[in-house]
Design an enzyme around this catalytic site. Structure first.
Site, mmCIF file in Angstrom:
data_model
loop_
_atom_site.group_PDB
_atom_site.id
_atom_site.type_symbol
_atom_site.label_atom_id
_atom_site.label_comp_id
_atom_site.label_asym_id
_atom_site.label_seq_id
_atom_site.Cartn_x
_atom_site.Cartn_y
_atom_site.Cartn_z
ATOM 1 N N GLU A 50 0.843 31.275 44.354
ATOM 2 C CA GLU A 50 0.811 31.997 45.629
ATOM 3 C C GLU A 50 0.984 33.480 45.325
ATOM 4 O O GLU A 50 1.758 33.858 44.435
ATOM 5 C CB GLU A 50 1.941 31.526 46.553
ATOM 6 C CG GLU A 50 1.994 32.358 47.835
ATOM 7 C CD GLU A 50 2.874 31.778 48.926
ATOM 8 O OE1 GLU A 50 3.793 31.002 48.606
ATOM 9 O OE2 GLU A 50 2.633 32.116 50.097
ATOM 10 N N CYS A 245 2.808 29.877 52.185
ATOM 11 C CA CYS A 245 2.723 30.459 53.538
ATOM 12 C C CYS A 245 1.598 31.481 53.658
ATOM 13 O O CYS A 245 1.172 31.803 54.766
ATOM 14 C CB CYS A 245 4.038 31.116 53.910
ATOM 15 S SG CYS A 245 5.364 29.941 54.114
ATOM 16 N N ASN A 376 -0.544 24.285 55.152
ATOM 17 C CA ASN A 376 0.485 24.350 54.118
ATOM 18 C C ASN A 376 1.759 23.653 54.573
ATOM 19 O O ASN A 376 1.931 22.465 54.397
ATOM 20 C CB ASN A 376 0.755 25.811 53.749
ATOM 21 C CG ASN A 376 1.974 25.958 52.864
ATOM 22 O OD1 ASN A 376 2.105 25.239 51.870
ATOM 23 N ND2 ASN A 376 2.886 26.833 53.208
ATOM 24 N N GLU A 377 2.615 24.406 55.240
ATOM 25 C CA GLU A 377 3.940 23.879 55.581
ATOM 26 C C GLU A 377 4.022 23.762 57.096
ATOM 27 O O GLU A 377 4.821 24.431 57.725
ATOM 28 C CB GLU A 377 4.985 24.850 55.034
ATOM 29 C CG GLU A 377 6.202 24.189 54.520
ATOM 30 C CD GLU A 377 7.144 25.180 53.848
ATOM 31 O OE1 GLU A 377 7.412 26.264 54.408
ATOM 32 O OE2 GLU A 377 7.628 24.859 52.754
HETATM 33 O O1 AHR Z 1 7.320 29.135 47.630
HETATM 34 C C1 AHR Z 1 7.634 30.080 48.609
HETATM 35 C C2 AHR Z 1 7.363 29.561 50.004
HETATM 36 O O2 AHR Z 1 8.175 28.470 50.284
HETATM 37 C C3 AHR Z 1 5.979 29.023 50.248
HETATM 38 O O3 AHR Z 1 5.091 30.029 50.575
HETATM 39 C C4 AHR Z 1 6.162 28.119 51.412
HETATM 40 O O4 AHR Z 1 5.211 27.083 51.442
HETATM 41 C C5 AHR Z 1 7.591 27.658 51.288
HETATM 42 O O5 AHR Z 1 8.279 27.852 52.453
#
Ligand code: AHR
Length: 660
Positions: A50, A245, A376-377
């Protein structure tokens, strides 16, 4: 009498403590070599990438100029005007009507006889410059009618001393890319690049760029080779990108859109990095996404390091910790189309619409992508309904593509349970679970998957890292205690490889002067880089993966924390080796009595790799990059047994050859 008993107890107390360990020593740990119980997927251990902590811009993407196209919110952020007290000057011009992807450029005007004028770029917390290295400067420029401006490019060290220079004269009235290369004569971690203008008239400049020559595979304007090497050394099964994120964006307008990241570098529309001002305690207002590291580069990187590409796409939802914006279901089609087009970009024939673009970028052969992530999340019913729409469209057109979906930020609780229940009903393929927790959680959760539903979806342990303080604390350390707890947890992942198909630590990279999130797997500054203790745990697992799980039992039970011991075993059909992984989280050494049950002949010697540290708080650092790193030794077998002392707080890997 009471006193006598007390004295007796006190004098025998130390032995009472060691009795269980002593008993443990003689208790055989039986590995049934000829009876594998599960297949280990080639994707088992991978990488989560990321652009957080300056991982891409300022990190793996080797561009040294920050805000090269003047598109940051403040157009001259990262630039300093040299000698501003003259009529000479810089004007920022916006041509968004004709060039929406790259609207701004700078116009420099010089009046002869005035003091010299220049712009100085700070790089990403300085520029890392190496003595003897060739640097490639380039700029897009055009001279205005009647102008004859000359550009003097110089690198200066922290004290302002010149350490490399070149000269360039744009010769056209039309936009054109100009390049000049030169060699630096000193090493400097915090250099700046000055561009002085001399002559008469005005010149327009854009995409002002500087790259070192020693990029990965010597690709011009490519990736930082030391950082890619650290990734390649992991021998990862997959590369997940671009996050995290960052996929979601703070709001939908700033979500990650892969189509804006491929093609000509000057056409990649820069946006803010969502980690820019996320944490009040670690603001990085100069953090943007140039997309120099775009989707083509991610696919290429995955191919270079032998990893399956695993792109994660926005599913019509912005970060639920930020705006939590969602697109309405009747406007979801463009998002789904992005996913379908991506599959064609990666896998389509060279003549297909998107395959053609891949071919133009220099890769006519398909990337053979097998996985795609939707969101993603995310959490809540709003996610499930969007996921369903994506899954329907993707499966209809590409039934063989495996879809990665997720259960949100937490590995338990109401939102997790809801997502898990719904995704089971929907026959999801592979589900991404995230775990950021203290080391105790990781030790305890070595058994997490022992009782998971074997008939349901497979697991992608997509983001995990033990937190020495608490999640998002700037004081978190990737210390040995955290790394050891991750190793214990990972023995549980490996033991359950019939359910767990993919795993990756997160986040991956952090710039020593520009991070937002700790802990991270790999740290770097402008010249150096190192793997943390956690990195070496990942590396030992990944480099010693094996192809099937072998049962490894003590008193008919796996080692999941008895006396602080954790273990898993695998067989690697490629090298014909038994691979044992043993974690001793006790502060005393313990003797393992390992019995290898097999009809086959075994080698008389084995290779052993031990990762340990006397102090659980120890960390690797720029000064001591390999303080905690594996040490190799030889182990002699007694027939088909190994009696091995496991050092206190250690993680050991033993490889034994099967002869036939
Ligand atoms: O790894 C950092 C962040 O942690 C990532 O972007 C997210 O998916 C999680 O909340």
């Amino acid at each position: 009498m009471k006193n006598k008993l007390l004295i007796l107890f006190i004098s025998f107390a130390p032995f009472l403590v060691t009795i269980p360990l002593f008993a443990q020593k003689n208790m055989p740990l039986i590995v049934d070599v000829d009876k594998p119980v599960a297949v280990i997927q080639p994707t088992m251990w991978g990488i989560f990438f990321e652009d957080i902590n300056f991982a891409a811009d300022g990190g793996i993407y080797a561009e040294l100029v920050k805000n090269r196209s003047f598109e940051f919110a403040r157009p001259l952020m990262g630039w300093k005007i040299l000698k501003p007290d003259t009529t000479n000057g810089v004007l920022i011009i916006n041509r968004s009507e004709t060039n929406p992807a790259n609207p701004r450029f700078a116009r420099i005007t010089i009046v002869p006889g005035e003091a010299s004028f220049g712009l100085s770029n700070a790089g990403f917390r300085g520029m890392g410059i190496k003595k003897g290295m060739t640097y490639h400067f380039s700029v897009q420029a055009r001279q205005l009618e009647g102008s004859t401006l000359k550009m003097h490019i110089e690198l200066v060290n922290n004290q302002g001393k010149m350490i490399g220079a070149t000269v360039l004269v744009p010769d056209s009235k039309n936009w054109k890319k100009y390049s000049e290369s030169f060699v630096a004569d000193a090493t400097e971690p915090k250099a700046r690049m000055n561009v002085w203008f001399e002559g008469n008239g005005s010149v327009d400049i854009d995409m002002v760029s500087l790259f070192p020559d020693d990029t990965w595979k010597n690709r011009p304007e490519g990736l930082r080779s030391d950082l890619v090497q650290l990734l390649a050394d992991l021998k990862p099964g997959f590369l997940r990108f671009p996050g995290g994120c960052i996929v979601e964006g703070r709001d939908l307008a700033n979500r990650y859109q892969w189509k804006n990241t491929v093609g000509k570098i000057e056409d990649r529309h820069l946006i803010v990095n969502r980690w820019n001002t996320e944490f009040a305690h670690r603001q990085t207002p100069d953090y943007f996404q140039s997309f120099g590291m775009g989707f083509f580069e991610y696919f290429q990187l995955a191919e270079d390091i032998g990893a399956e590409p695993l792109p994660i796409l926005n599913c019509g939802m912005a970060c639920e910790f930020n705006t939590a914006e969602v697109v309405t279901l009747d406007q979801l089609d463009p998002y789904i189309q992005d996913a379908l087009d991506l599959i064609e970009f990666a896998n389509g024939p060279a003549e297909s619409s998107w395959g053609k673009i891949r071919t133009q970028l220099g890769h006519s052969a398909p990337f053979n992508m097998k996985y795609i992530g939707v969101g993603n999340e995310q959490w809540g019913p709003q996610y499930i309904e969007r996921y369903e729409a994506f899954a329907k469209a993707i499966k209809e057109r590409y039934p063989d593509i495996k879809i990665i979906t997720g259960t949100g930020p937490s590995p338990s609780g109401k939102d997790f349970d809801f997502a898990a229940k719904e995704l089971k009903k929907l026959n999801a393929n592979i589900v991404d679970e995230h775990y950021y927790a203290n080391p105790e959680w990781f030790f305890q959760n070595a058994t997490r998957y022992d009782n998971y539903d074997r008939k349901s979806y497979k697991i992608f342990a997509g983001e995990y890292a033990a937190q020495s303080k608490f999640t998002c604390s700037p004081d978190n350390q990737g210390n040995w205690k955290c790394a050891l707890s991750e190793a214990a947890f990972m023995t549980g992942l490996e033991r359950n490889a019939d359910v767990v198909y993919m795993c990756s630590y997160a986040p991956l990279f952090a710039h020593a002067d520009a991070w937002q999130w700790k802990p991270d797997l790999i740290w770097f500054d402008n010249l150096k880089s190192f793997g943390t203790a956690n990195y070496y745990v990942q590396k030992l697992f990944s480099n010693n993966k094996g192809t099937t799980v072998l049962p490894m039992l003590m008193e008919n039970k796996p080692l999941t924390g008895q006396n602080g011991l954790y273990a898993s075993a695998a067989f690697d059909k490629n090298s014909n080796e038994i691979i044992l992984k043993l974690v001793n989280s006790d502060e005393k050494s313990q003797t393992a009595n390992i019995v290898l049950v097999s009809k086959k002949r075994l080698g008389s010697k084995a290779r052993m790799f031990v990762l340990k540290s006397e102090d659980l708080n120890n960390v690797n650092s720029m000064d001591q990059p390999t303080l905690i790193s594996p040490v190799e030794s030889e182990v002699v077998l007694k027939g088909k047994s190994i009696i091995q002392v496991l050092a206190p707080n250690s993680f050991s890997v033993i490889r034994i050859k099967v002869l036939q």
